[in-house]
Motif scaffolding. Structure first.
Motif, PDB file in Angstrom:
ATOM      1  N   GLY A   1      27.300 -30.426 -13.139  1.00  0.00           N
ATOM      2  CA  GLY A   1      28.137 -29.887 -14.143  1.00  0.00           C
ATOM      3  C   GLY A   1      28.722 -30.064 -15.351  1.00  0.00           C
ATOM      4  O   GLY A   1      28.765 -29.707 -16.659  1.00  0.00           O
ATOM      5  N   ILE A   2      27.620 -30.877 -15.809  1.00  0.00           N
ATOM      6  CA  ILE A   2      28.104 -31.914 -17.073  1.00  0.00           C
ATOM      7  C   ILE A   2      27.462 -30.753 -18.133  1.00  0.00           C
ATOM      8  O   ILE A   2      27.397 -30.062 -18.928  1.00  0.00           O
ATOM      9  N   ARG A   3      25.654 -30.114 -17.290  1.00  0.00           N
ATOM     10  CA  ARG A   3      24.352 -29.586 -18.086  1.00  0.00           C
ATOM     11  C   ARG A   3      25.422 -28.297 -17.917  1.00  0.00           C
ATOM     12  O   ARG A   3      25.181 -27.637 -19.597  1.00  0.00           O
ATOM     13  N   THR A   4      26.283 -28.020 -17.307  1.00  0.00           N
ATOM     14  CA  THR A   4      27.055 -26.256 -17.406  1.00  0.00           C
ATOM     15  C   THR A   4      27.648 -26.346 -18.254  1.00  0.00           C
ATOM     16  O   THR A   4      27.561 -25.431 -18.966  1.00  0.00           O
ATOM     17  N   TYR A   5      28.465 -27.623 -18.286  1.00  0.00           N
ATOM     18  CA  TYR A   5      29.570 -27.575 -19.329  1.00  0.00           C
ATOM     19  C   TYR A   5      28.412 -27.959 -21.012  1.00  0.00           C
ATOM     20  O   TYR A   5      29.175 -26.757 -21.951  1.00  0.00           O
ATOM     21  N   ALA A   6      28.302 -28.942 -21.405  1.00  0.00           N
ATOM     22  CA  ALA A   6      27.882 -28.429 -22.291  1.00  0.00           C
ATOM     23  C   ALA A   6      26.940 -27.014 -22.857  1.00  0.00           C
ATOM     24  O   ALA A   6      27.321 -26.634 -24.025  1.00  0.00           O
ATOM     25  N   GLU A   7      26.065 -26.596 -22.463  1.00  0.00           N
ATOM     26  CA  GLU A   7      25.476 -25.045 -22.228  1.00  0.00           C
ATOM     27  C   GLU A   7      26.627 -24.246 -23.367  1.00  0.00           C
ATOM     28  O   GLU A   7      26.471 -24.085 -24.257  1.00  0.00           O
ATOM     29  N   ARG A   8      27.437 -23.593 -21.935  1.00  0.00           N
ATOM     30  CA  ARG A   8      28.864 -23.764 -22.526  1.00  0.00           C
ATOM     31  C   ARG A   8      29.231 -24.174 -24.146  1.00  0.00           C
ATOM     32  O   ARG A   8      30.072 -22.847 -24.609  1.00  0.00           O
ATOM     33  N   ALA A   9      29.646 -25.177 -24.335  1.00  0.00           N
ATOM     34  CA  ALA A   9      30.215 -26.432 -25.216  1.00  0.00           C
ATOM     35  C   ALA A   9      29.428 -25.316 -26.545  1.00  0.00           C
ATOM     36  O   ALA A   9      29.884 -25.614 -27.531  1.00  0.00           O
ATOM     37  N   ILE A  10      28.519 -25.749 -26.221  1.00  0.00           N
ATOM     38  CA  ILE A  10      27.129 -25.670 -27.808  1.00  0.00           C
ATOM     39  C   ILE A  10      27.921 -24.144 -28.431  1.00  0.00           C
ATOM     40  O   ILE A  10      27.536 -24.155 -29.918  1.00  0.00           O
ATOM     41  N   LEU A  11      27.611 -22.862 -26.947  1.00  0.00           N
ATOM     42  CA  LEU A  11      27.554 -22.198 -27.004  1.00  0.00           C
ATOM     43  C   LEU A  11      28.479 -22.176 -28.108  1.00  0.00           C
ATOM     44  O   LEU A  11      29.089 -20.884 -29.194  1.00  0.00           O
ATOM     45  N   VAL A  12      29.828 -22.135 -27.694  1.00  0.00           N
ATOM     46  CA  VAL A  12      31.044 -21.802 -28.017  1.00  0.00           C
ATOM     47  C   VAL A  12      31.321 -22.888 -29.865  1.00  0.00           C
ATOM     48  O   VAL A  12      30.852 -22.262 -30.959  1.00  0.00           O
ATOM     49  N   GLU A  13      30.601 -23.901 -29.749  1.00  0.00           N
ATOM     50  CA  GLU A  13      30.496 -24.933 -30.847  1.00  0.00           C
ATOM     51  C   GLU A  13      29.878 -25.036 -32.117  1.00  0.00           C
ATOM     52  O   GLU A  13      30.475 -25.106 -33.370  1.00  0.00           O
ATOM     53  N   LYS A  14      28.826 -25.183 -31.722  1.00  0.00           N
ATOM     54  CA  LYS A  14      27.941 -25.603 -32.907  1.00  0.00           C
ATOM     55  C   LYS A  14      26.862 -24.221 -32.961  1.00  0.00           C
ATOM     56  O   LYS A  14      26.145 -24.247 -33.986  1.00  0.00           O
ATOM     57  N   LEU A  15      27.055 -23.520 -32.736  1.00  0.00           N
ATOM     58  CA  LEU A  15      27.021 -21.604 -33.000  1.00  0.00           C
ATOM     59  C   LEU A  15      27.132 -20.972 -33.919  1.00  0.00           C
ATOM     60  O   LEU A  15      28.740 -21.040 -34.312  1.00  0.00           O
TER      61      LEU A  15
ATOM     62  N   GLY B   1      38.831 -34.775 -15.181  1.00  0.00           N
ATOM     63  CA  GLY B   1      38.303 -34.855 -16.583  1.00  0.00           C
ATOM     64  C   GLY B   1      37.113 -33.752 -16.758  1.00  0.00           C
ATOM     65  O   GLY B   1      37.732 -32.868 -18.533  1.00  0.00           O
ATOM     66  N   LEU B   2      36.958 -33.595 -15.907  1.00  0.00           N
ATOM     67  CA  LEU B   2      35.795 -31.863 -16.348  1.00  0.00           C
ATOM     68  C   LEU B   2      36.414 -30.891 -16.079  1.00  0.00           C
ATOM     69  O   LEU B   2      36.470 -30.062 -17.234  1.00  0.00           O
ATOM     70  N   LEU B   3      37.602 -31.040 -15.264  1.00  0.00           N
ATOM     71  CA  LEU B   3      38.243 -29.804 -15.063  1.00  0.00           C
ATOM     72  C   LEU B   3      38.978 -29.599 -16.394  1.00  0.00           C
ATOM     73  O   LEU B   3      39.714 -28.569 -17.173  1.00  0.00           O
ATOM     74  N   ASP B   4      40.031 -30.345 -17.327  1.00  0.00           N
ATOM     75  CA  ASP B   4      40.503 -30.433 -18.826  1.00  0.00           C
ATOM     76  C   ASP B   4      39.405 -30.081 -19.170  1.00  0.00           C
ATOM     77  O   ASP B   4      39.797 -28.564 -20.418  1.00  0.00           O
ATOM     78  N   TYR B   5      38.263 -30.651 -19.484  1.00  0.00           N
ATOM     79  CA  TYR B   5      37.889 -30.075 -20.925  1.00  0.00           C
ATOM     80  C   TYR B   5      37.152 -28.370 -20.111  1.00  0.00           C
ATOM     81  O   TYR B   5      36.967 -27.701 -21.739  1.00  0.00           O
ATOM     82  N   SER B   6      36.411 -28.774 -19.325  1.00  0.00           N
ATOM     83  CA  SER B   6      36.130 -27.087 -19.194  1.00  0.00           C
ATOM     84  C   SER B   6      37.661 -26.462 -19.693  1.00  0.00           C
ATOM     85  O   SER B   6      37.205 -25.075 -20.589  1.00  0.00           O
ATOM     86  N   ILE B   7      38.327 -26.210 -18.961  1.00  0.00           N
ATOM     87  CA  ILE B   7      39.506 -25.389 -19.291  1.00  0.00           C
ATOM     88  C   ILE B   7      39.883 -24.953 -21.407  1.00  0.00           C
ATOM     89  O   ILE B   7      39.667 -23.754 -21.612  1.00  0.00           O
ATOM     90  N   LYS B   8      39.650 -26.462 -21.381  1.00  0.00           N
ATOM     91  CA  LYS B   8      40.544 -25.931 -22.511  1.00  0.00           C
ATOM     92  C   LYS B   8      38.615 -25.027 -23.346  1.00  0.00           C
ATOM     93  O   LYS B   8      38.782 -24.032 -24.511  1.00  0.00           O
ATOM     94  N   MET B   9      37.282 -25.667 -23.102  1.00  0.00           N
ATOM     95  CA  MET B   9      36.803 -25.078 -23.884  1.00  0.00           C
ATOM     96  C   MET B   9      35.591 -23.626 -23.236  1.00  0.00           C
ATOM     97  O   MET B   9      35.716 -22.753 -24.513  1.00  0.00           O
ATOM     98  N   LEU B  10      36.362 -23.112 -21.914  1.00  0.00           N
ATOM     99  CA  LEU B  10      36.147 -22.128 -21.521  1.00  0.00           C
ATOM    100  C   LEU B  10      36.933 -21.040 -23.185  1.00  0.00           C
ATOM    101  O   LEU B  10      37.246 -19.515 -22.534  1.00  0.00           O
ATOM    102  N   THR B  11      38.476 -21.420 -22.435  1.00  0.00           N
ATOM    103  CA  THR B  11      39.874 -20.548 -23.457  1.00  0.00           C
ATOM    104  C   THR B  11      39.390 -20.190 -25.141  1.00  0.00           C
ATOM    105  O   THR B  11      39.796 -19.603 -25.610  1.00  0.00           O
TER     106      THR B  11
END
Length: 397
Positions: free
Chosen positions: A191-205, A229-239
């Motif tokens: 879960g955390i790895r999958t979240y981090a991959e997408r969050a970095i794609l959105v926020e760092k690149l 917590g993971l659901l809340d962060y994931s929904i915001k990041m994927l949005t």
């Protein structure tokens, strides 16, 4: 939040005896009968069996491919779940050249991939997560996180009761069927790895196009893996992904959705097919997963708004390589498919986007198993030279 944790990568559902016989063309009892097992290692007999089985399987697949190409692919655009624009398309050599020169080699596509490695002992579990981001203009960065888990001290007056409580707690962790403390390991590894991959794609690149691994709306994120917590962060990041960075393409490497991949084998090199949106995928999650009230509302709003805007498709970069599933925003799906194919033709024998493999290799060189285990062993040696708690063996697969 409650729910069912998705199985680990190596956990498969067990089926009945009839399914075994249909798949392997022999009864389970015959396989278990040691009289049918070969003694020793007869390389000639083994190779003859391999050649016979592989040859027969390939001939059957070729027959199936011909039927699918002639009869089924032309009907994709009228299928019961077909998305707008569903059908089969071809990327021309000129289009591939334009993507190579204007996007890939110009550094306008950045790929993200990650790995996780774990070390488990009785007193402490350590998980290291590494994420790499790359483009053909060089590395865009590496990111890592390390998680240390040990049982929280149990506040009891009776030492015997404390020891018994520790034993029971650790035994619960040993049973994956129980949605207990061991779900934390799954959360860390997936879960955390999958979240981090997408969050970095959105926020760092910064590139115009982003490339990721798997399904952008991964199961463990839309469910939160059982963690609010993971659901809340994931929904915001994927949005943010959908609203701010819709020029993306995601390609899984696992052979999930084998029925869809069978359709893909009927494609020729340079072709791609647009199939359906992620509406059914999202509806299935909402129907099966056991959310709490707040989580169900969050997930339902996201699924209803954004799943219709992401399509699943197939592409085949080379006739020498298998097809792959891809996911893209419905407004950019044709360019997304061209990016995936253009990156994959760089290695026609694999037919998989090279950026994702380069990102993974970057992770392994920085955060791989060997270096990770070496540092841990050194730390254990410094803390306890008897190494009585150090588990140096890898689990049997």
């Amino acid at each position: 939040m409650s729910g069912r944790i998705p199985p680990d990568d190596d956990d498969d559902e067990l089926s009945g005896d009839d399914d075994f016989q249909a798949s392997f063309r022999e009864e389970l009892g015959q396989t278990l009968n040691l009289e049918t097992w070969a003694e020793g290692f007869d390389i000639q007999a083994i190779m003859e069996r391999y050649q016979d089985e592989i040859g027969g399987a390939m001939r059957k697949e070729d027959e199936l491919r011909s039927v699918i190409r002639q009869e089924l692919l032309p009907k994709l655009k009228n299928g019961p779940h077909a998305s707008i624009g569903a059908g089969v398309y071809r990327v021309s050599p000129e289009q591939l050249a334009a993507v190579h020169d204007g996007l890939l080699f110009a550094g306008q596509v950045e790929g993200v991939n990650g790995i996780s490695v774990s070390h488990e002992t009785l007193p402490l579990d350590i998980t290291q997560i590494g994420i790499g981001a790359v483009s053909y203009r060089g590395s865009s960065g590496t990111f890592s996180q390390r998680l240390f888990r040990r049982e929280v001290a149990i506040d009891v007056e009776n030492p015997y009761a404390e020891a018994e409580a520790y034993i029971n707690m650790r035994e619960d962790r040993s049973h994956p069927g129980r949605n207990g403390p061991d779900s934390l390991s799954r959360l860390a590894r997936r879960g955390i790895r999958t979240y981090a991959e997408r969050a970095i794609l959105v926020e760092k690149l910064k590139a115009e196009w982003r490339m990721g691994h798997g399904n952008p709306f991964a199961y463990e994120l839309i469910t939160g893996s059982g963690y609010a917590g993971l659901l809340d962060y994931s929904i915001k990041m994927l949005t943010r992904l959908m609203e701010e960075q819709p020029r993306f393409v995601f390609v899984p490497s696992k052979m999930d959705n084998r029925g869809i991949l069978t359709l893909g084998h009927a494609l020729d090199a340079g072709e791609f097919a647009i199939l359906e949106t992620l509406e059914r995928f999202g509806e299935d999650i909402l129907r099966v997963w056991q959310y709490d009230t707040e989580g169900l509302g969050q997930a339902t709003d996201f699924v209803e708004k954004y799943c219709p805007k992401v399509v699943m498709g197939l592409f085949r970069a080379s006739n020498s390589a298998p097809p792959h599933i891809f996911y893209a925003h419905i407004d950019h799906v044709h360019v997304a498919a061209a990016v995936a194919i253009a990156d994959s033709v760089l290695r026609p024998e694999l037919g998989f986007p090279m950026l994702l493999d380069v990102a993974e290799m970057t992770c392994r060189s920085a955060f791989g198993e060997d270096g990770f285990q070496g540092l841990i062993q050194d730390a254990y040696a410094q803390a306890d030279r008897s190494l009585q708690y150090f588990n140096g063996r890898k689990p049997r697969r």
